[in-house]
Design a protein around this motif. Structure first.
Motif, PDB file in Angstrom:
ATOM      1  N   GLY A  13      41.246  41.539  35.081  1.00 32.34           N
ATOM      2  CA  GLY A  13      42.173  40.622  35.748  1.00 32.34           C
ATOM      3  C   GLY A  13      41.729  40.339  37.178  1.00 32.34           C
ATOM      4  O   GLY A  13      40.865  41.034  37.724  1.00 32.34           O
ATOM      5  N   GLY A  19      34.395  42.690  41.673  1.00 34.68           N
ATOM      6  CA  GLY A  19      33.448  42.480  42.774  1.00 34.68           C
ATOM      7  C   GLY A  19      33.108  43.795  43.468  1.00 34.68           C
ATOM      8  O   GLY A  19      31.937  44.066  43.755  1.00 34.68           O
ATOM      9  N   GLY A 173      40.817  50.539  35.673  1.00 32.05           N
ATOM     10  CA  GLY A 173      40.508  50.021  37.014  1.00 32.05           C
ATOM     11  C   GLY A 173      41.588  50.338  38.033  1.00 32.05           C
ATOM     12  O   GLY A 173      41.453  49.982  39.200  1.00 32.05           O
ATOM     13  N   ASP A 176      41.331  55.330  41.810  1.00 32.77           N
ATOM     14  CA  ASP A 176      40.680  55.103  43.106  1.00 32.77           C
ATOM     15  C   ASP A 176      39.226  54.643  42.892  1.00 32.77           C
ATOM     16  O   ASP A 176      38.643  54.868  41.832  1.00 32.77           O
ATOM     17  CB  ASP A 176      40.743  56.362  43.974  1.00 32.77           C
ATOM     18  CG  ASP A 176      39.918  57.476  43.378  1.00 32.77           C
ATOM     19  OD1 ASP A 176      38.716  57.537  43.669  1.00 32.77           O
ATOM     20  OD2 ASP A 176      40.463  58.250  42.572  1.00 32.77           O
TER      21      ASP A 176
HETATM   22  N1  LIG Z   1      40.015  51.072  42.656  1.00 33.55           N
HETATM   23  C1  LIG Z   1      40.598  50.398  43.672  1.00 33.55           C
HETATM   24  N2  LIG Z   1      41.657  50.926  44.318  1.00 33.55           N
HETATM   25  C2  LIG Z   1      42.241  50.252  45.333  1.00 33.55           C
HETATM   26  N3  LIG Z   1      41.864  49.052  45.782  1.00 33.55           N
HETATM   27  C3  LIG Z   1      40.815  48.473  45.167  1.00 33.55           C
HETATM   28  C4  LIG Z   1      40.131  49.101  44.085  1.00 33.55           C
HETATM   29  N4  LIG Z   1      39.131  48.305  43.680  1.00 33.55           N
HETATM   30  C5  LIG Z   1      39.201  47.195  44.453  1.00 33.55           C
HETATM   31  N5  LIG Z   1      40.197  47.292  45.360  1.00 33.55           N
HETATM   32  C6  LIG Z   1      40.605  46.301  46.366  1.00 33.55           C
HETATM   33  O1  LIG Z   1      41.332  45.307  45.641  1.00 33.55           O
HETATM   34  C7  LIG Z   1      40.958  43.996  46.055  1.00 33.55           C
HETATM   35  C8  LIG Z   1      40.385  43.240  44.841  1.00 33.55           C
HETATM   36  O2  LIG Z   1      39.136  43.820  44.488  1.00 33.55           O
HETATM   37  P1  LIG Z   1      37.914  42.915  44.027  1.00 33.55           P
HETATM   38  O3  LIG Z   1      36.774  43.809  43.795  1.00 33.55           O
HETATM   39  O4  LIG Z   1      37.740  41.803  45.018  1.00 33.55           O
HETATM   40  O5  LIG Z   1      38.497  42.355  42.630  1.00 33.55           O
HETATM   41  P2  LIG Z   1      38.034  41.184  41.663  1.00 33.55           P
HETATM   42  O6  LIG Z   1      36.593  40.880  41.975  1.00 33.55           O
HETATM   43  O7  LIG Z   1      38.233  41.733  40.302  1.00 33.55           O
HETATM   44  O8  LIG Z   1      38.961  40.046  41.978  1.00 33.55           O
HETATM   45  C9  LIG Z   1      39.974  44.160  47.186  1.00 33.55           C
HETATM   46  O9  LIG Z   1      40.674  44.027  48.409  1.00 33.55           O
HETATM   47  C10 LIG Z   1      39.431  45.568  47.007  1.00 33.55           C
HETATM   48  O10 LIG Z   1      39.063  46.150  48.232  1.00 33.55           O
END
Ligand SMILES: Nc1ncnc2c1ncn2[C@@H]1O[C@H](COP(=O)(O)OP(=O)(O)O)[C@@H](O)[C@H]1O
Ligand SMILES: Nc1ccn([C@H]2C[C@H](O)[C@@H](COP(=O)(O)OP(=O)(O)O)O2)c(=O)n1
Length: 320
Positions: A13, A19, A173, A176
């Motif tokens: 999602g 990313g 996902g 942490d």
């Molecule tokens: N395991 C995690 N726990 C807490 N925050 C996270 C985690 N993974 C990602 N985030 C934070 O959540 C947000 C979305 O992550 P992102 O990697 O950009 O997601 P996507 O690429 O799937 O949209 C970012 O601000 C990131 O720093």
């Protein structure tokens, strides 16, 4: 035949951490990371004529036609010079999937689909937090909800398709970042093993085709080979090095002979892979028969597997 690009699709999602995980996987395991969403955002900013159209799609959380996203991905794949890709956020609907199969189906091997599962409440909180600094026009509650609906309606059926092919590796996902990373690495291990086997086969094929340039292109700058000659390890970097190596261990490289890699044993430690096997050159009418124990140490970096070291036993059997 050369090495086909190996592709891991990364789905989940909006805000599931695709990313974040891909960035670290690319750094630590040596993949090329390509984000379909990021390429589309760059295309929107580039002042191209599709810019306004893209802006509308992105704000509305709609999936753009595959011709556009796949065109950008394909160009970036070629420009990277890599053979190992994490493709993040693609294929996101049936149109993406059909386009991939039509255009890339024969050109690349999909080794697995990494699927980051996360509840909507966690995704929303993350996107709103990301929106404080991302500058993304779609990191607001309204767009986040639209994107989540699009994900449920169009992306989940694609995941189910890959599930039925046995390719999906599910990772929670919501944990942490370090835990997700550890679980992600574990989920990728069998895909990495297949990549290493494919690289090994391609390099041996280069040797049996006497394609020293292709062989050398798969070696690290400081690669070495040892064993066949009984002397110290020699450099295995340039086509001339490969030529020297081949002339010393000629029986194992009998031109054009088919080969089998028997009893392969592999260990993967981060971006290092250690592979041992018995290489049996069947020759039949075409050539000699020989068996050699080989160990290859591969290093995953810059979007490729590169040979770091090759060790060969003496030739176990050979017929004139
Ligand atoms: N395991 C995690 N726990 C807490 N925050 C996270 C985690 N993974 C990602 N985030 C934070 O959540 C947000 C979305 O992550 P992102 O990697 O950009 O997601 P996507 O690429 O799937 O949209 C970012 O601000 C990131 O720093
Ligand atoms: N294959 C794709 C991938 C993304 N897009 C568009 C539509 C998506 O809402 C945006 C953003 O995707 P991106 O993967 O960067 O971000 P989220 O997972 O939604 O957080 O890009 C697309 O149209 N086709």
């Amino acid at each position: 035949m050369g090495l086909k690009p190996n592709v891991v699709f990364v789905l989940g999602g909006p805000g599931s951490g695709k990313g974040t995980q891909c960035e670290r996987l690319s750094r630590e395991l040596g993949y090329v990371h390509l984000s379909a969403g990021e390429l589309l955002r760059q295309a929107r900013e580039s002042g191209s004529e599709e810019g306004a159209l893209l802006d509308e799609y992105l704000r509305e959380g709609r999936i753009v036609p595959v011709e556009l996203s796949l065109g950008l991905l394909r160009k970036a794949m070629i420009a990277s010079g890599g053979t190992r890709f994490l493709i993040d956020g693609f294929p996101r609907n049936q149109d993406n999937l059909d386009g991939w199969e039509r255009i890339m189906g024969k050109e690349a091997d999909v080794t697995c689909v990494l699927f980051l599962e996360c509840p909507e409440s966690v995704l929303e909180a993350r996107l709103l937090h990301r929106g404080l600094s991302s500058g993304r026009s779609d990191d607001n509650l309204e767009s986040a909800r639209k994107r989540f609906r699009t994900y449920v309606e169009t992306t989940l059926p694609v995941v189910e398709h890959f599930q039925s092919c046995g390719l999906v590796r599910r990772v929670d996902g919501s944990q942490d970042m370090d835990t997700v990373f550890a679980n992600t690495c574990a989920a990728l291990s069998d895909a990495m093993e297949r990549e290493v086997m494919a690289a090994t086969r391609a390099q041996i094929e280069a040797a049996t085709d006497n394609d020293t340039a292709a062989y050398a292109a798969m070696c690290c700058d400081d690669a070495t080979g040892a064993g066949c000659t009984g002397s110290a390890a020699i450099a295995l970097k340039t086509p001339a090095d490969v030529e020297t190596w081949g002339s010393k261990g000629a029986s194992a490289n009998a031109a054009g002979t088919p080969f089998e890699l028997l009893n392969p044993r592999m260990q993967i430690m981060g971006n290092v892979a250690l592979l041992s096997y018995l290489r049996q050159n069947g020759g039949g009418d075409a050539g000699r028969e020989a068996a050699v124990e080989e160990t290859r140490v591969w290093l995953g970096k810059g979007g490729r597997w590169r040979l770091k070291h090759l060790h060969c036993s003496a030739i176990k059997s050979a017929q004139p």
